[in-house]
Design a protein around this motif. Structure first.
Motif, PDB file in Angstrom:
ATOM      1  N   PHE A  41     -47.983  16.113  12.712  1.00  0.00           N
ATOM      2  CA  PHE A  41     -49.257  16.829  12.689  1.00  0.00           C
ATOM      3  C   PHE A  41     -49.042  18.309  12.379  1.00  0.00           C
ATOM      4  O   PHE A  41     -49.825  18.915  11.646  1.00  0.00           O
ATOM      5  CB  PHE A  41     -49.995  16.677  14.013  1.00  0.00           C
ATOM      6  N   ASN A  42     -47.998  18.888  12.931  1.00  0.00           N
ATOM      7  CA  ASN A  42     -47.710  20.294  12.681  1.00  0.00           C
ATOM      8  C   ASN A  42     -47.376  20.515  11.204  1.00  0.00           C
ATOM      9  O   ASN A  42     -47.864  21.462  10.578  1.00  0.00           O
ATOM     10  CB  ASN A  42     -46.552  20.748  13.569  1.00  0.00           C
ATOM     11  N   PHE A  43     -46.555  19.626  10.637  1.00  0.00           N
ATOM     12  CA  PHE A  43     -46.179  19.730   9.230  1.00  0.00           C
ATOM     13  C   PHE A  43     -47.400  19.597   8.323  1.00  0.00           C
ATOM     14  O   PHE A  43     -47.607  20.407   7.416  1.00  0.00           O
ATOM     15  CB  PHE A  43     -45.136  18.663   8.885  1.00  0.00           C
ATOM     16  N   THR A  44     -48.222  18.583   8.561  1.00  0.00           N
ATOM     17  CA  THR A  44     -49.413  18.406   7.720  1.00  0.00           C
ATOM     18  C   THR A  44     -50.393  19.551   7.906  1.00  0.00           C
ATOM     19  O   THR A  44     -51.079  19.940   6.961  1.00  0.00           O
ATOM     20  CB  THR A  44     -50.106  17.059   7.996  1.00  0.00           C
ATOM     21  N   GLY A  45     -50.451  20.112   9.103  1.00  0.00           N
ATOM     22  CA  GLY A  45     -51.304  21.282   9.327  1.00  0.00           C
ATOM     23  C   GLY A  45     -50.867  22.465   8.497  1.00  0.00           C
ATOM     24  O   GLY A  45     -51.698  23.187   7.932  1.00  0.00           O
ATOM     25  N   HIS A  46     -49.560  22.673   8.398  1.00  0.00           N
ATOM     26  CA  HIS A  46     -49.048  23.760   7.565  1.00  0.00           C
ATOM     27  C   HIS A  46     -49.338  23.500   6.086  1.00  0.00           C
ATOM     28  O   HIS A  46     -49.684  24.432   5.347  1.00  0.00           O
ATOM     29  CB  HIS A  46     -47.549  23.946   7.780  1.00  0.00           C
ATOM     30  N   ILE A  47     -49.191  22.255   5.654  1.00  0.00           N
ATOM     31  CA  ILE A  47     -49.477  21.912   4.253  1.00  0.00           C
ATOM     32  C   ILE A  47     -50.948  22.186   3.931  1.00  0.00           C
ATOM     33  O   ILE A  47     -51.274  22.810   2.920  1.00  0.00           O
ATOM     34  CB  ILE A  47     -49.126  20.438   3.963  1.00  0.00           C
TER      35      ILE A  47
END
Length: 122
Positions: A41-47
């Motif tokens: 979720f953190n990675f996709t949030g940054h993307i």
């Protein structure tokens, strides 16, 4: 005098309770962020944040310089990856659908965040 002191202590108690609830909520979020799902979720949030920042900047540039954007980052990225990997498919067709899906995800997440904040108020 005693009534005022009791009232102020009750208010202090309410504020401390709210602080404890916030602290426990942050502790749960921290524990969640350490899991594989939390990292995803953190990675996709940054993307998504990068994508939205790019779209805002490019929209502003297009408005200021009165130009028309030809390709969005999804189309460009899909064409580059298709050429790099050697796939032959209609990139414009799939880019349009992929852009639609990503915009839908962004809208759903925004509405979800809005509803969560509204629930906090009531």
């Amino acid at each position: 005098v005693l009534y005022d002191e009791v009232e102020s202590l009750e208010e202090l108690s309410r504020q401390l309770y709210l602080e404890i609830v916030d602290m426990n909520s942050m502790r749960e979020r921290l524990a969640m962020s350490r899991t594989l799902l939390g990292k995803y979720f953190n990675f996709t949030g940054h993307i998504f944040s990068g994508y939205l920042a790019y779209k805002i900047i490019m929209s502003t540039v297009n408005i200021v310089f009165d130009r028309v954007g030809k390709k969005d980052p999804i189309s460009r990225g899909l064409e580059i990856s298709a050429n790099w990997l050697g796939f032959k498919f209609d990139a414009q067709f799939w880019a349009q659908h992929l852009s639609f899906i990503i915009v839908g995800i962004i809208i759903v997440c925004s509405i979800r965040g809005l509803l969560i904040n509204l629930i906090k108020w009531f």
